[in-house]
Design a protein around this motif. Structure first.
Motif, PDB file in Angstrom:
ATOM      1  N   ARG A  30       0.835  -1.206   0.000  1.00  0.00           N
ATOM      2  CA  ARG A  30       0.000   0.000   0.000  1.00  0.00           C
ATOM      3  C   ARG A  30       0.872   1.259   0.000  1.00  0.00           C
ATOM      4  N   THR A  75       2.207   1.753  -3.451  1.00  0.00           N
ATOM      5  CA  THR A  75       1.138   2.229  -4.320  1.00  0.00           C
ATOM      6  C   THR A  75       0.833   3.703  -4.059  1.00  0.00           C
ATOM      7  N   ASP A 117       3.366   5.820  -5.655  1.00  0.00           N
ATOM      8  CA  ASP A 117       3.164   5.925  -7.094  1.00  0.00           C
ATOM      9  C   ASP A 117       2.029   6.885  -7.429  1.00  0.00           C
ATOM     10  N   HIS A 134      -4.272   0.198 -11.154  1.00  0.00           N
ATOM     11  CA  HIS A 134      -4.060  -0.818 -10.125  1.00  0.00           C
ATOM     12  C   HIS A 134      -4.563  -2.168 -10.634  1.00  0.00           C
ATOM     13  N   GLN A 155      -1.588  -3.929  -7.122  1.00  0.00           N
ATOM     14  CA  GLN A 155      -0.274  -3.418  -7.496  1.00  0.00           C
ATOM     15  C   GLN A 155      -0.414  -2.291  -8.498  1.00  0.00           C
ATOM     16  N   SER A 156       0.362  -1.225  -8.303  1.00  0.00           N
ATOM     17  CA  SER A 156       0.238  -0.063  -9.184  1.00  0.00           C
ATOM     18  C   SER A 156       0.933  -0.315 -10.513  1.00  0.00           C
ATOM     19  N   THR A 166      -6.644  -0.731  -3.169  1.00  0.00           N
ATOM     20  CA  THR A 166      -5.668   0.332  -2.965  1.00  0.00           C
ATOM     21  C   THR A 166      -6.122   1.643  -3.581  1.00  0.00           C
TER      22      THR A 166
END
Length: 508
Positions: free
Chosen positions: A214, A217, A220, A354, A360-361, A490
């Protein structure tokens, strides 16, 4: 620490010789067992915090400029982490973490600080303890009017016992250092500080691994240009290496880039999902291969290996259904539409998407390519992430409704569960028959197979009043109690922003 030790000392079953502990503790009641585990966990966190502080002091006394007169060198060790490892008997990684966290806890008031701004945490050669940041160059020379560093919320939370040393390290390393890219430095540090506070708030119900993910992410999202660069670095690191050991066994080592890793995980999940708690409610066409897979004598690892080899052999000549069966693999990503648009001077999309499973970014170039190749499905949500209802016309949630649930919930919403959305089943909060439950998004929730069955078989309930939060109630819990269930997505900040006193979060 003293209070926790005294609490444990009052448990008669623990006041025995060491060799009698297994037999004695087996007589503990369930309540005493749980209380003991909690006291020990809290005590371990207290010890770890103190150990990290001492490790940070040891690191300060072992600075590179001290040379052979530094503390670590006088004890015969090249680095403070090596000194800590020798004393604790732990792993090198654990010793390094203790040093990192300890340095982050020391500030100028402790006499261990250094002038100037601390280096970025992503720089492995840089020092990592926080320093008070001067408001201007003039104030830096005068030593007056210092402001609090952006990571101070992490320091306070650790010293107050609200997060563990492992959680502190995961958040700090995941967020990295604030990136300005020409923007106002104070605004950037403020955004990173708010992100740190949000992650501290989430830490209690999140694993360290998920907390680190997190934090990465969130970094990012705050720094989409940097996300593109970090993605490119991981892409450049991709590799495939094979070798033969002394017994003639062939081995391979693969370093994946982000997008390929998501694809391979999806591919393997499609092969073994029925064995790993995938949804029970499948079509008749899917039931036969699912049953055959459960009875297959191969291990999961052997099935995954055989699938990879089949894919390599089949190549582009086979139909996807010939290789994958009923459920074809794929990577579905979620993008907040309002943030898609601006591009950098190279024409790259400055946005972050995501992965639906895991969150996941993914950077703008990947989003651009996916939109070009596959198009998109638009999901419109209200202020709480709920899409529009479709009524009670059918018993099961439609594929589009399940997609909307995946966007809202991000996976199994049960407290502490990590199962992704593709492994989950849609649960009616109101029983479909007994309570006249509607097959509507706001009355549905994603649960993994285990927690779905636990809820139905052991008397747990999930309730929701109007558009309020989802509440999980244990068997026998009085109305008004319960645990709030939150989205695992996320990207949930898109409809669940921070409190009003953090209104600058989205703009940052």
């Amino acid at each position: 620490m003293r209070e926790r030790l005294e609490s444990l000392a009052r448990v008669v079953e623990l006041s025995v010789a060491a060799h009698d502990l297994p037999a004695s503790t087996s007589r503990l009641s369930d309540a005493s067992l749980i209380a003991g585990l909690r006291d020990l966990a809290a005590l371990a966190n207290d010890v770890a915090r103190l150990q990290s502080v001492l490790a940070g002091v040891a690191a300060h006394r072992s600075r590179r400029e001290d040379g052979h007169s530094g503390l670590a060198a006088t004890q015969g060790h090249a680095t403070p982490a090596a000194l800590v490892q020798a004393i604790t008997g732990g792993t090198r990684a654990e010793a390094q973490r203790q040093v990192r966290v300890g340095q982050a806890l020391l500030d100028d008031d402790s006499g261990c600080g250094a002038p100037g701004r601390s280096a970025g945490i992503d720089d492995p050669a840089a020092g990592d303890h926080p320093t008070m940041v001067p408001e201007s160059d003039h104030e830096s020379t005068s030593g007056s009017s210092l402001r609090t560093p952006w990571h101070d919320p992490l320091r306070r939370a650790l010293l107050e016992g609200r997060i563990t040393t492992a959680q502190h390290d995961a958040i700090r390393r995941g967020l990295g250092a604030p990136t300005t890219d020409g923007a106002d430095a104070l605004a950037a540090e403020g955004a990173w500080s708010v992100a740190a506070e949000m992650l501290v708030d989430e830490a209690a119900g999140t694993t360290v691994e998920d907390l680190a993910a997190r934090a990465r992410t969130m970094r990012d999202m705050l720094d989409p240009a940097g996300a593109e660069e970090r993605f490119a670095r991981r892409y450049d690191a991709r590799s495939w290496r094979t070798w033969i050991d002394e017994n003639g066994q062939h081995h391979a080592r693969v370093v994946f880039d982000d997008e390929a890793a998501l694809w391979v995980r999806s591919l393997l999940a499609s092969a073994v999902r029925p064995r790993r708690g995938g949804p029970r409610f499948v079509t008749e066409e899917e039931q036969t291969p699912s049953a055959a897979l459960r009875d297959d004598p191969r291990t999961n690892e052997q099935i995954e290996y055989d699938l990879i080899i089949d894919v390599l052999r089949a190549g582009s000549l086979a139909q996807a259904s010939d290789v994958f069966g009923a459920r074809q693999p794929g990577v579905r990503m979620v993008v907040v539409k309002d943030l898609v648009g601006p591009r950098d001077p190279f024409g790259r999309l400055l946005a972050v998407g995501h992965a639906e499973d895991g969150g996941q970014s993914l950077p703008g170039t990947v989003i651009d390519r996916a939109l070009c190749m596959h198009g998109s499905t638009e999901v419109t949500v209200d202020g709480r992430g709920n899409p529009l209802d479709v009524g009670r016309e059918q018993r099961l949630f439609t594929p589009k409704q399940r997609l909307a649930l995946a966007v809202r919930d991000g996976g199994c919403v049960w407290h502490g569960c990590r199962q992704p959305a593709s492994y989950c089943e849609a649960h009616h909060i109101d029983h479909y028959v007994a309570d006249g439950g509607r097959t509507d998004i706001d009355r549905g929730v994603l649960l993994c197979r285990f927690h779905h069955m636990l809820l139905h078989n052991r008397g747990w309930r999930i309730e929701r009043f109007g558009s309020g939060p989802l509440m999980l109630r244990a068997p026998g819990d009085p109305r008004g109690g319960g645990t709030v269930l939150t989205s695992k997505a996320t990207w949930r900040w898109a409809w669940d922003p921070p409190p009003l006193d953090r209104k600058g979060w989205r703009a940052a």
